[in-house]
Scaffold this active site. Structure first.
Site, PDB file in Angstrom:
ATOM      1  N   HIS A   1       0.813  -1.221   0.000  1.00 54.71           N
ATOM      2  CA  HIS A   1       0.000   0.000   0.000  1.00 54.71           C
ATOM      3  C   HIS A   1       0.843   1.267   0.000  1.00 54.71           C
ATOM      4  O   HIS A   1       0.344   2.345  -0.324  1.00 54.71           O
ATOM      5  CB  HIS A   1      -0.992  -0.008   1.170  1.00 54.71           C
ATOM      6  CG  HIS A   1      -0.397   0.280   2.516  1.00 54.71           C
ATOM      7  ND1 HIS A   1      -0.099  -0.706   3.433  1.00 54.71           N
ATOM      8  CD2 HIS A   1      -0.044   1.444   3.106  1.00 54.71           C
ATOM      9  CE1 HIS A   1       0.385  -0.164   4.538  1.00 54.71           C
ATOM     10  NE2 HIS A   1       0.439   1.143   4.359  1.00 54.71           N
TER      11      HIS A   1
ATOM     12  N   ASP B   1       0.094  -7.621   1.379  1.00 52.11           N
ATOM     13  CA  ASP B   1       0.543  -6.232   1.507  1.00 52.11           C
ATOM     14  C   ASP B   1       2.073  -6.141   1.572  1.00 52.11           C
ATOM     15  O   ASP B   1       2.645  -5.511   2.460  1.00 52.11           O
ATOM     16  CB  ASP B   1      -0.065  -5.572   2.744  1.00 52.11           C
ATOM     17  CG  ASP B   1      -0.063  -4.042   2.640  1.00 52.11           C
ATOM     18  OD1 ASP B   1       0.392  -3.513   1.603  1.00 52.11           O
ATOM     19  OD2 ASP B   1      -0.496  -3.382   3.594  1.00 52.11           O
TER      20      ASP B   1
ATOM     21  N   SER C   1       4.646   2.396   7.985  1.00 57.85           N
ATOM     22  CA  SER C   1       4.278   1.257   7.149  1.00 57.85           C
ATOM     23  C   SER C   1       5.456   0.784   6.312  1.00 57.85           C
ATOM     24  O   SER C   1       6.110   1.572   5.636  1.00 57.85           O
ATOM     25  CB  SER C   1       3.127   1.631   6.220  1.00 57.85           C
ATOM     26  OG  SER C   1       1.948   1.874   6.943  1.00 57.85           O
TER      27      SER C   1
END
Length: 368
Positions: free
Chosen positions: A41, A71, A143
């Site tokens: 992402h 992911d 992230s």
């Protein structure tokens, strides 16, 4: 067991900050695979992203592998990074509730931030996948960063948080990362997507009818190639990027996020931002810091220049002198914006030198 400080020092050189036209994130380099690991992402929809680290200036890196289900994404290092200290992957199976962990990343753009916590739950199932639940604070920008155990080894990839939760963070276990690496390495260097339905490794060469997974028929969409992109940005953002390219800057390397750019002119650093809600493009050139002595003379000079200048003004951000310019978005064309940016950039470099040489202003402190 190694100390927290030793862990941070070991990882700092291998932690990478990633930026796209829509946001920022974190990645980390694995020497054994010669790949940068991050979340899908973070880089989704991009063939190339900008990366930088303590040992690497901002550069473009190609996205080699994308996996929406888990992911995960892998980037090709834009320079030789094999001389960096090796980072090892740990043993997820031996992880226990209560074990100490460290999450490393760039939350909210704060470079190389490490937060310590414990494993709240080794196996927390979310959407059919196992995740490591941790109480170490992770935030937007974390992230794709590594979750590290007491031995300084990667045991997960920081992936998401629950909004409104009190330090409810989740990391993808390293076992999933190992599986993805083992599956990708036989075709290392090729751009591929792992099918979200059957986990088949799909490349542009083996797409069925140019659109579908050759194994299960799921529709697969590769990001557009740069030369095939019609308009990566539009409106005022596109105008700003057109202007930067005319002035000799790379629009890709200048991007620091959604509607944000940063360039350097001589010794000055200029940040450009556009907020569609208030209709203004703001250009802030961060110059030097106030001197220890002679501040009165600096103030007099800045006030005089403010009176004489048109369309530009000085201000202070803490002890940093900032030269700014604002323009109403409906008033800006490529031609007028190019002229305004050029004048601001040149003046920023000029004033930075005058303030340093004549008024003994101090350079801005930079993180090394």
């Amino acid at each position: 067991m190694i100390s927290v400080q030793e862990t941070i020092e070991k990882y700092q050189s291998a932690i990478v900050q990633i930026a796209t036209k829509s946001g920022t994130g974190t990645g980390f380099y694995l020497q054994d695979y010669d790949l940068i690991v991050t979340n899908n992402h973070v880089v989704k929809g991009n063939r190339f992203v900008t990366v930088k680290s303590k040992t690497m200036q901002k550069r473009l890196a190609q996205v080699l592998f994308a996996d929406e289900k888990y992911d995960l994404a892998f980037l090709q290092p834009p320079i030789n990074m094999k001389d960096l200290p090796p980072i090892k992957m740990g043993d997820y199976i031996s992880l226990k509730d209560g074990d100490m962990v460290i999450a490393i990343g760039h939350p909210y753009g704060l470079n190389y931030t490490a937060t310590q916590g414990v494993v709240s739950r080794v196996e927390r199932v979310q959407q059919g996948l196992k995740y490591i639940q941790i109480d170490a604070a992770i935030n937007p920008g974390n992230s794709g960063g590594p979750l590290v155990d007491e031995d300084g080894e990667v045991i997960g990839v920081n992936t998401f948080i629950i909004k409104g939760g009190d330090n409810l963070g989740f990391a993808l276990p390293v076992s999933y990362l190992r599986e993805a690496l083992d599956q990708y390495m036989p075709i290392y260097g090729e751009v591929s997507i792992r099918c979200p339905s059957c986990s088949t490794m799909v490349t542009e060469q083996n797409l069925d009818a140019g659109k579908y997974c050759p194994n299960c028929g799921t529709k697969i969409e590769f990001p557009k190639k740069p030369e095939d992109e019609d308009a990566p940005v539009s409106g005022i953002a596109k105008t700003i990027e057109d202007i930067l390219e005319k002035l000799g800057y790379s629009k890709e390397l200048s991007r620091t996020g959604n509607n944000r750019w940063e360039v350097e002119e001589g010794t000055a650093k200029i940040r450009i931002s556009y907020n569609p809600d208030n209709y203004f493009i703001i250009c802030d050139a961060f110059l030097c810091r106030l001197p220890k002595q002679g501040i009165k003379e600096v103030y007099q000079y800045l006030l005089t220049e403010n009176y004489l200048s048109r369309g530009k003004f000085f201000s202070l951000h803490g002890d940093t002198i900032v030269l700014s310019s604002l323009i109403y978005d409906l008033d800006m064309t490529t031609e007028s914006g190019e002229s305004m940016f050029r004048r601001l950039f040149r003046k920023a470099d000029y004033y930075d030198n005058v303030l340093a040489n004549k008024y003994h202003c101090q350079p801005i402190l930079e993180e090394q």
